[in-house]
Structures are given as C-alpha cells and as structure tokens.
Design a protein around this motif. Structure first.
Motif, mmCIF file in Angstrom:
data_model
loop_
_atom_site.group_PDB
_atom_site.id
_atom_site.type_symbol
_atom_site.label_atom_id
_atom_site.label_comp_id
_atom_site.label_asym_id
_atom_site.label_seq_id
_atom_site.Cartn_x
_atom_site.Cartn_y
_atom_site.Cartn_z
ATOM 1 N N ALA A 58 0.659 -1.175 -0.016
ATOM 2 C CA ALA A 58 -0.068 0.041 -0.052
ATOM 3 C C ALA A 58 0.827 1.039 0.152
ATOM 4 C CB ALA A 58 -0.784 0.079 1.143
ATOM 5 N N TYR A 59 2.084 1.241 0.884
ATOM 6 C CA TYR A 59 2.837 2.275 0.869
ATOM 7 C C TYR A 59 3.474 2.551 -0.573
ATOM 8 C CZ TYR A 59 6.340 5.586 1.898
ATOM 9 O OH TYR A 59 7.191 6.793 2.024
ATOM 10 N N GLU A 60 3.869 1.566 -0.997
ATOM 11 C CA GLU A 60 4.617 1.689 -2.704
ATOM 12 C C GLU A 60 3.456 2.486 -3.384
ATOM 13 O OE1 GLU A 60 7.872 1.332 -3.488
ATOM 14 O OE2 GLU A 60 8.309 0.972 -1.392
ATOM 15 N N LEU A 61 2.381 1.948 -3.473
ATOM 16 C CA LEU A 61 1.325 2.387 -4.317
ATOM 17 C C LEU A 61 1.134 3.705 -4.184
ATOM 18 C CD1 LEU A 61 -0.655 -0.903 -4.583
ATOM 19 C CD2 LEU A 61 0.586 0.006 -6.453
ATOM 20 N N LEU A 62 0.623 3.959 -2.995
ATOM 21 C CA LEU A 62 0.226 5.511 -2.420
ATOM 22 C C LEU A 62 1.403 6.419 -2.450
ATOM 23 C CD1 LEU A 62 -1.788 4.410 0.799
ATOM 24 C CD2 LEU A 62 -2.765 5.354 -1.122
ATOM 25 N N ARG A 63 2.498 6.166 -2.419
ATOM 26 C CA ARG A 63 3.565 7.092 -2.534
ATOM 27 C C ARG A 63 4.735 7.088 -3.453
ATOM 28 N NH1 ARG A 63 0.550 10.145 -0.186
ATOM 29 N NH2 ARG A 63 0.212 10.051 2.144
ATOM 30 N N ARG A 64 4.627 5.963 -4.285
ATOM 31 C CA ARG A 64 5.805 5.883 -5.094
ATOM 32 C C ARG A 64 5.423 5.459 -6.478
ATOM 33 N NH1 ARG A 64 10.433 2.884 -1.222
ATOM 34 N NH2 ARG A 64 10.615 4.805 0.149
ATOM 35 N N ALA A 65 4.261 4.793 -6.637
ATOM 36 C CA ALA A 65 3.770 4.524 -8.061
ATOM 37 C C ALA A 65 3.705 5.553 -9.113
ATOM 38 C CB ALA A 65 2.518 3.875 -7.815
ATOM 39 N N PHE A 66 3.971 5.350 -10.123
ATOM 40 C CA PHE A 66 3.838 6.368 -11.361
ATOM 41 C C PHE A 66 4.816 7.391 -10.952
ATOM 42 C CE2 PHE A 66 -0.598 4.368 -11.150
ATOM 43 C CZ PHE A 66 -0.469 3.679 -12.219
ATOM 44 N N GLY A 67 5.835 6.995 -10.575
ATOM 45 C CA GLY A 67 7.144 8.163 -10.549
ATOM 46 C C GLY A 67 6.881 8.955 -9.430
ATOM 47 N N GLY A 68 6.307 8.560 -8.246
ATOM 48 C CA GLY A 68 6.123 9.362 -7.010
ATOM 49 C C GLY A 68 4.693 9.929 -7.136
ATOM 50 N N ALA A 69 3.920 10.046 -8.188
ATOM 51 C CA ALA A 69 2.678 10.647 -8.237
ATOM 52 C C ALA A 69 1.509 9.753 -7.177
ATOM 53 C CB ALA A 69 2.106 10.625 -9.558
ATOM 54 N N HIS A 72 -4.613 6.789 -7.094
ATOM 55 C CA HIS A 72 -5.813 7.339 -6.681
ATOM 56 C C HIS A 72 -6.938 6.582 -6.022
ATOM 57 C CE1 HIS A 72 -4.994 11.180 -8.701
ATOM 58 N NE2 HIS A 72 -4.792 10.630 -9.907
ATOM 59 N N ALA A 73 -6.604 5.317 -6.222
ATOM 60 C CA ALA A 73 -7.474 4.327 -5.431
ATOM 61 C C ALA A 73 -6.664 2.943 -5.363
ATOM 62 C CB ALA A 73 -8.725 4.192 -6.192
ATOM 63 N N LEU A 74 -6.975 2.268 -4.350
ATOM 64 C CA LEU A 74 -6.517 0.795 -4.125
ATOM 65 C C LEU A 74 -7.509 0.034 -4.346
ATOM 66 C CD1 LEU A 74 -4.333 1.402 -0.749
ATOM 67 C CD2 LEU A 74 -3.529 1.256 -2.981
ATOM 68 N N ILE A 75 -7.240 -1.156 -5.033
ATOM 69 C CA ILE A 75 -7.954 -2.408 -5.114
ATOM 70 C C ILE A 75 -7.288 -3.646 -4.526
ATOM 71 C CG2 ILE A 75 -8.918 -4.252 -6.650
ATOM 72 C CD1 ILE A 75 -8.805 -1.754 -8.799
ATOM 73 N N ARG A 88 -5.417 1.030 6.946
ATOM 74 C CA ARG A 88 -4.772 2.179 7.806
ATOM 75 C C ARG A 88 -4.059 3.160 6.946
ATOM 76 N NH1 ARG A 88 -5.878 -1.885 11.124
ATOM 77 N NH2 ARG A 88 -5.303 -2.096 13.322
ATOM 78 N N LEU A 89 -3.337 2.667 6.001
ATOM 79 C CA LEU A 89 -2.660 3.730 5.237
ATOM 80 C C LEU A 89 -3.593 4.446 4.289
ATOM 81 C CD1 LEU A 89 0.808 2.058 4.042
ATOM 82 C CD2 LEU A 89 0.296 4.422 5.553
ATOM 83 N N SER A 90 -4.688 3.943 3.616
ATOM 84 C CA SER A 90 -5.559 4.523 2.692
ATOM 85 C C SER A 90 -6.224 5.604 3.239
ATOM 86 C CB SER A 90 -6.307 3.617 1.950
ATOM 87 O OG SER A 90 -7.175 2.866 2.740
#
Length: 144
Positions: A58-69, A72-75, A88-90
């Motif tokens: 979740a951290y990687e997706l929320l903070r680092r995916a797409f060059g740090g952008a 917008h949502a987690l599945i 908890r992170l979302s």
C-alpha cells in the motif's frame, strides 16, 4: 475471516487488465461514455496475504507508484489481514480502497472510512448461512 492461499500468478490480473482495456477503449461502442476523458493505469504490488507485505505494498502504491505521483485508489487486498494494514494507510492518505474478497468484520468499523468491499463481512455471511440451513434443511439449532 480465513485466509485464502496466495496464488501470485499473472493470470490473477487478467480480468483487471481486460476491464482497464475495455474502459480505456473509447471507440468500440461498448461503455464508451464510462469515465470519459480518463485513461486508467495500473500499478501492482503483491500483498502476499500478509499484513506486513500489505502495508508495504500500500505504501509503495500510495507514495511511489507512477514516478512518485501515487495512485488515486487501491484495489485489494485478497486477504483481510493485508487489507486491514492497507486500509490504515489509505485512511491516512484519504484514498479509497475496495476489496473483492476481504470479509473481516473489523473492516466494517469507523476505523476504515475509505474502505469498501463488494462482499459481505463474515458476520453477515454466517447469519445468512445459518438462516439458509434452518430454512432449507429444517435444522432447528445452528451455531455460528
């Protein structure tokens, strides 16, 4: 909620990839008006049905995916324990999360305001199974 065995195969994402392709195709006459002017992208990290991996993913997706952008949502996740960590992170990131399989009643509480699921929680499933057993099979005493 019981944990499901982790599959971890590329085929597990086939339906997601097909849906993204269909939504992004605005010229095939199928759902062309769905999410107009939007191009969906996918970034994937495996939670391995583990709370620690779920948190890290979740951290990687929320903070680092797409060059740090970030996303917008987690599945996901598949397993409740990993979804709880991710939720908890979302919540801290004000980012919606939806799971197709996490059934823990813990996820129904106010602690996870950005979490949604498309399956019932275990607390509702057990009541439904007990009612079905009583009504269809005529069994009078059922424990959940």
């Amino acid at each position: 909620s019981g944990e499901l065995m982790h599959l971890g195969r590329a085929e597990d994402l086939t339906s997601v990839l097909m849906a993204i392709q269909e939504i992004n195709n605005k010229t095939d006459g199928v759902a062309d008006d769905l999410l107009p002017n939007t191009q969906l992208l996918l970034s994937y990290h495996d939670s391995r049905c583990d709370p620690d991996f779920g948190f890290d993913a979740a951290y990687e997706l929320l903070r680092r995916a797409f060059g740090g952008a970030g996303v917008h949502a987690l599945i996901g996740a598949l397993c409740s324990s990993a979804s709880i960590s991710a939720a908890r992170l979302s919540a801290l990131a004000d980012t919606p999360q939806v799971s197709h399989a996490s059934t823990s009643p813990e996820l129904s509480g106010d602690d996870f305001p950005f979490f949604a699921r498309v399956v019932s929680s275990d607390s509702l499933l057990s009541v439904g199974l007990a009612e079905t057993t009583r009504n269809l099979l005529g069994i009078k005493r059922v424990a959940t």
